[in-house]
Design a protein around this motif. Structure first.
Motif, short mmCIF file in Angstrom:
data_model
loop_
_atom_site.label_atom_id
_atom_site.label_comp_id
_atom_site.label_asym_id
_atom_site.label_seq_id
_atom_site.Cartn_x
_atom_site.Cartn_y
_atom_site.Cartn_z
N MET A 134 0.67 -1.32 0.11
CA MET A 134 -0.15 -0.04 -0.08
C MET A 134 0.85 1.27 0.08
SD MET A 134 -3.01 1.20 2.71
CE MET A 134 -2.04 1.89 3.84
N GLY A 135 0.29 2.27 -0.85
CA GLY A 135 1.29 3.55 -0.93
C GLY A 135 2.61 3.12 -1.57
N ILE B 99 -8.17 -8.42 1.53
CA ILE B 99 -7.71 -7.02 2.34
C ILE B 99 -7.27 -6.06 1.25
CG2 ILE B 99 -6.26 -5.76 4.04
CD1 ILE B 99 -6.39 -8.30 5.88
N GLU B 100 -6.10 -6.94 0.72
CA GLU B 100 -5.76 -5.72 -0.77
C GLU B 100 -6.37 -5.53 -1.74
OE1 GLU B 100 -2.81 -4.28 0.05
OE2 GLU B 100 -2.68 -5.41 2.02
N LEU B 101 -7.41 -6.56 -2.22
CA LEU B 101 -8.15 -6.41 -3.21
C LEU B 101 -9.41 -5.50 -2.85
CD1 LEU B 101 -8.36 -10.08 -4.61
CD2 LEU B 101 -7.25 -8.15 -5.84
N ALA C 170 -7.12 6.99 -0.26
CA ALA C 170 -8.28 6.21 -0.20
C ALA C 170 -7.89 4.92 0.34
CB ALA C 170 -8.87 6.14 -1.49
N LYS C 171 -6.75 4.30 -0.05
CA LYS C 171 -6.57 2.91 0.64
C LYS C 171 -6.43 2.82 2.09
CE LYS C 171 -3.19 1.67 -2.73
NZ LYS C 171 -2.45 1.00 -3.35
N LYS C 172 -5.99 4.04 2.56
CA LYS C 172 -5.33 3.95 3.99
C LYS C 172 -6.87 3.99 4.73
CE LYS C 172 -1.36 7.10 3.48
NZ LYS C 172 -0.75 8.39 3.57
#
Length: 188
Positions: A1-2, A44-46, A144-146
């Motif tokens: 992420m990020g 979780i990632e998807l 947004a993913k955070k």
């Protein structure tokens, strides 16, 4: 992420990370409990990835890419199908016969979706948006993913503005549940 960079670079890196989890799953024998752990991490990632795409990528596609509405609608349908499969997996143990069948369907669906995005959607977006705008979109996707949910919510909204209003609150609840249960931790 990020990971940094443009929206295309960010999302492509996400795709590679999920593919690594799929490869780990496929390297294990059916029924191995680690398959469930890797499937949870992939979920979780998807989910975070999908929420970010739905909030920022697909609206940009609609606004800037010729036939963008049709393209975004097709991608959203892919997301809905994958989310239903992830929801079905959620309650199954690795040794349940349905687990492998559903997981195989999910992996196939995600690989097809990734291939379409990378081979069709991303190049078309790159043609119409300057790098600065693609980088700005990358920043928005990373943000947004955070706060995005980490669990599938197939009945939830899939388009802004409802998605943007719902995602942070649901994400907070999901992350609290994950922390309490240890979901998504201790994979290696």
């Amino acid at each position: 992420m990020g990971h940094g960079g443009t929206v295309i670079e960010e999302l492509t890196t996400d795709h590679r990370e999920v593919e690594e989890l799929f490869a780990k799953i496929e390297a294990l024998p059916p029924g191995d409990e680690k398959r469930k752990k890797y499937a949870e991490q992939a979920t979780i990632e998807l989910v975070r990835h999908s929420i970010a795409e739905e909030e920022y990528l697909y609206p940009a596609v609609r606004a800037h890419v010729p036939d963008g509405d049709e393209l975004a609608d097709r991608e959203l349908e892919d997301h809905k199908g994958a989310e239903r499969l992830m929801k079905d997996l959620e309650g199954l143990n690795a040794d349940d016969p349905a687990f492998d069948r559903i997981l195989t369907s999910l992996i196939q669906e995600i690989r097809t979706h990734v291939s379409d995005e990378e081979g069709n959607l991303f190049p078309r977006l790159k043609e119409v948006l300057p790098r600065l705008e693609l980088t700005d979109l990358g920043d928005k996707v990373r943000q947004a993913k955070k706060t995005a949910p980490t669990r599938p919510h197939p009945a939830g909204p899939h388009e802004p503005p409802a998605l943007k209003a719902m995602a942070p609150g649901v994400g907070l609840v999901d992350r609290a549940r994950d922390m309490l249960t240890g979901r998504g931790k201790g994979q290696e």
